[in-house]
Design a protein around this motif. Sequence first.
Motif, mmCIF file in Angstrom:
data_model
loop_
_atom_site.group_PDB
_atom_site.id
_atom_site.type_symbol
_atom_site.label_atom_id
_atom_site.label_comp_id
_atom_site.label_asym_id
_atom_site.label_seq_id
_atom_site.Cartn_x
_atom_site.Cartn_y
_atom_site.Cartn_z
ATOM 1 N N ILE A 194 -53.956 12.352 -58.969
ATOM 2 C CA ILE A 194 -54.235 11.386 -60.035
ATOM 3 C C ILE A 194 -52.943 10.699 -60.473
ATOM 4 N N ARG A 195 -51.909 11.487 -60.668
ATOM 5 C CA ARG A 195 -50.604 10.909 -61.049
ATOM 6 C C ARG A 195 -50.108 9.949 -59.965
ATOM 7 N N VAL A 215 -56.367 18.036 -68.195
ATOM 8 C CA VAL A 215 -56.306 16.904 -69.121
ATOM 9 C C VAL A 215 -54.960 16.882 -69.850
ATOM 10 N N MET A 216 -54.579 18.026 -70.399
ATOM 11 C CA MET A 216 -53.332 18.104 -71.166
ATOM 12 C C MET A 216 -52.122 17.817 -70.276
ATOM 13 N N ASN A 217 -52.252 18.207 -69.017
ATOM 14 C CA ASN A 217 -51.181 18.022 -68.051
ATOM 15 C C ASN A 217 -50.970 16.576 -67.667
ATOM 16 N N LEU A 231 -63.838 11.625 -82.770
ATOM 17 C CA LEU A 231 -63.280 12.672 -83.623
ATOM 18 C C LEU A 231 -61.786 12.475 -83.846
ATOM 19 N N ALA A 232 -61.100 12.142 -82.771
ATOM 20 C CA ALA A 232 -59.653 11.986 -82.873
ATOM 21 C C ALA A 232 -59.142 11.245 -81.656
ATOM 22 N N ALA A 233 -57.946 10.633 -81.796
ATOM 23 C CA ALA A 233 -57.299 10.003 -80.651
ATOM 24 C C ALA A 233 -55.799 10.161 -80.820
ATOM 25 N N GLY A 234 -55.103 10.422 -79.729
ATOM 26 C CA GLY A 234 -53.657 10.560 -79.839
ATOM 27 C C GLY A 234 -53.048 11.238 -78.629
ATOM 28 N N LYS A 235 -51.776 11.608 -78.756
ATOM 29 C CA LYS A 235 -51.065 12.280 -77.672
ATOM 30 C C LYS A 235 -51.635 13.697 -77.490
ATOM 31 N N PRO A 236 -51.475 14.275 -76.309
ATOM 32 C CA PRO A 236 -52.035 15.609 -76.058
ATOM 33 C C PRO A 236 -51.645 16.642 -77.108
ATOM 34 N N GLU A 237 -50.360 16.651 -77.513
ATOM 35 C CA GLU A 237 -49.962 17.693 -78.476
ATOM 36 C C GLU A 237 -50.610 17.471 -79.839
ATOM 37 N N GLU A 238 -50.814 16.188 -80.199
ATOM 38 C CA GLU A 238 -51.519 15.908 -81.466
ATOM 39 C C GLU A 238 -52.956 16.422 -81.402
ATOM 40 N N ILE A 239 -53.592 16.163 -80.272
ATOM 41 C CA ILE A 239 -54.981 16.583 -80.095
ATOM 42 C C ILE A 239 -55.085 18.102 -80.143
#
Lengths: 255, 334
Positions: A194-195, A215-217, A231-239
């Motif tokens: 994917i990357r 996903v987090m990766n 519900l929420a949107a943002g960077k992985p660590e925020e989520i």
Amino acid sequence: MSLLSVKNLTIRFGGLLAVNDFNLEIGEQELYGLIGPNGAGKTTVFNMLTGVYTPTGGSITFDGERIDGIKPYNITAKHIARTFQNIRLFGNLTVLQNVMMGYDYQAKSGLFSSIIRTPKQIKEEEKMHEDAMKLLTIFHMEDLAEEKAKNLPYGQQRRLEIARALAANPKLLLLDEPAAGMNPQETAELTELIRWIRDEFKISILLIEHDMKLVMNVCEKITVLSFGQLLAAGKPEEIRNNPRVIEAYLGKRGA
Amino acid sequence: MKETYKKYIKVVIGLIVAYAVFQILFQTGMINSYYNRIIRQIGIFLISALGLNLILGFTGQFTLGHAAFMSIGAYTSAILTRNFGVPFLLALIAAAFTAAVLAIIIGYPILRLTGDYLAICTLGFGEIVKVFIQNVDYLGGARGISGIENKSGFTVIFVLAALCFAIIMNLIHHSSKGRAILSVKEDEIAAQAMGINTTKYKIIAFAIGCGMAGLAGGLFAHFSQFIDPKSFDFSKSFELMTYVVLGGMGSLSGTVIGTSILIALPEWLRGLSDVVKEYRMLIYAIMLVSMMLFRPQGIMGTKEITVAGLKNFFGKIKRIFRSSSTSVNKGKEA
Ligand SMILES: Nc1ncnc2c1ncn2[C@@H]1O[C@H](COP(=O)(O)OP(=O)(O)OP(=O)(O)O)[C@@H](O)[C@H]1O
Ligand SMILES: [Mg+2]
């Protein structure tokens, strides 16, 4: 300006509000994740983005153009391609033919020149064949080219579906649970793939996935959907640290 | 590209040889006029069946009114040659064209829907065509039209059948349009996601297929010299379907085999002893049923007969023959 801009997207199936007031902004060459519990409405969002469902409200703007309510085959021509949660390959066609299908809507030869096979049509066909083989080589599937798609193992079928979508020349690639049914090693390879696709083809990718590690990766930004609500949107660590997300989604898994 | 043209030349030479062989057999009387007639009949229905295979086998659209399009072609060409003195070949083109245009007109509203609406509508269309012709005096009504000129000779049938075969072959197996048609049968949603306007390709396939039925109808009118509305009723549509299904839906060489067998077989059985003659249709039915039980995909499935395939096939037979003979030898040694 973002590549994809979704505003207040809503769809109702009879009494069921499957997606309500959904917003999403995806930039050029962004890797974006869409997560949420089962039945949250993720696939339904994909189906609206690709014209399978017509939204009951809201707007979808892609590349500066409104695309909501357009027929699925015209969406592809606007350079959005997708894969399906429950793999939809052309099972009785060969692997090669499946990939060539991605090029077909871009072919210039008409019906008549296809029937009498003009030199131009033959050349075009040969070029498509070549391009498809190149793409298959990238996916390490060149040896399987003449195999019927339905005879491939599950993981390979998922990869073939991605290859076919790439052949359709997208600017935005939608992947619906590409790691479903894959073993850990195949999932790891998929992460890399994917990357690599994003960097090589310089496209944006929107990914639905239940595999949190993947996903987090891989994703730079994530949107969380639950019962059709954003519900929420943002960077992985925020989520990861968002209490509402943990409660609605991750918390449930932890329990 | 060179290879493609080399292949073409080979195919054309093969066809010329086949044609010449037939002609020699006719001229020397080794194939008598009775068999000549059966061969021509096979050729005519082959054209129609090829068109049906395009719709049914390759595009996956279930039509039950294929014979109705033959009827339209038959009446078009018969009226044109008989009442207007139009040359035969021109009348044939008109027959194919009329059938194709009518296919587009009825296909356009129906083929946008998914599901088996086409089957129901084409069934109804067949009845409408029949009743319409029965009630229009100009078309001969229920009495039909007789005294049509005998024009459908072996040459024109052979050339047109080869042409129809080539059209579908090129379209399906060597073009993006053909893959689009195949993808419709495989998975319509996925096809649309690949940018294919599935309705458009369903209509194209339906129009070409029905055009071939119209062409076959035109040939038939100038072959049997008599047509009436009953020559093309539902049972004829059904018969055409058995040709395609027996040969294999999605195989053109299969359609050639299926059509040949199913037209020649009843004739051949007719020639056998009286007992066989009496139970002719029963034997025919039993053969069809057992075929469907033991090989539901038809004789050829979706495969085509190719030179490489034939070599492979005979190679296998040789190997089986050899290995059985060596195992016999081994048995002796032991
Ligand atoms: N065509 C439809 N008609 C009626 N309801 C539908 C339709 N499509 C989806 N739904 C409903 O919308 C809701 C969201 O479904 P969706 O498939 O989008 O969920 P999802 O987030 O993709 O879930 P999963 O993770 O299980 O794939 C579900 O309740 C589903 O039953
Ligand atoms: Mg889903």
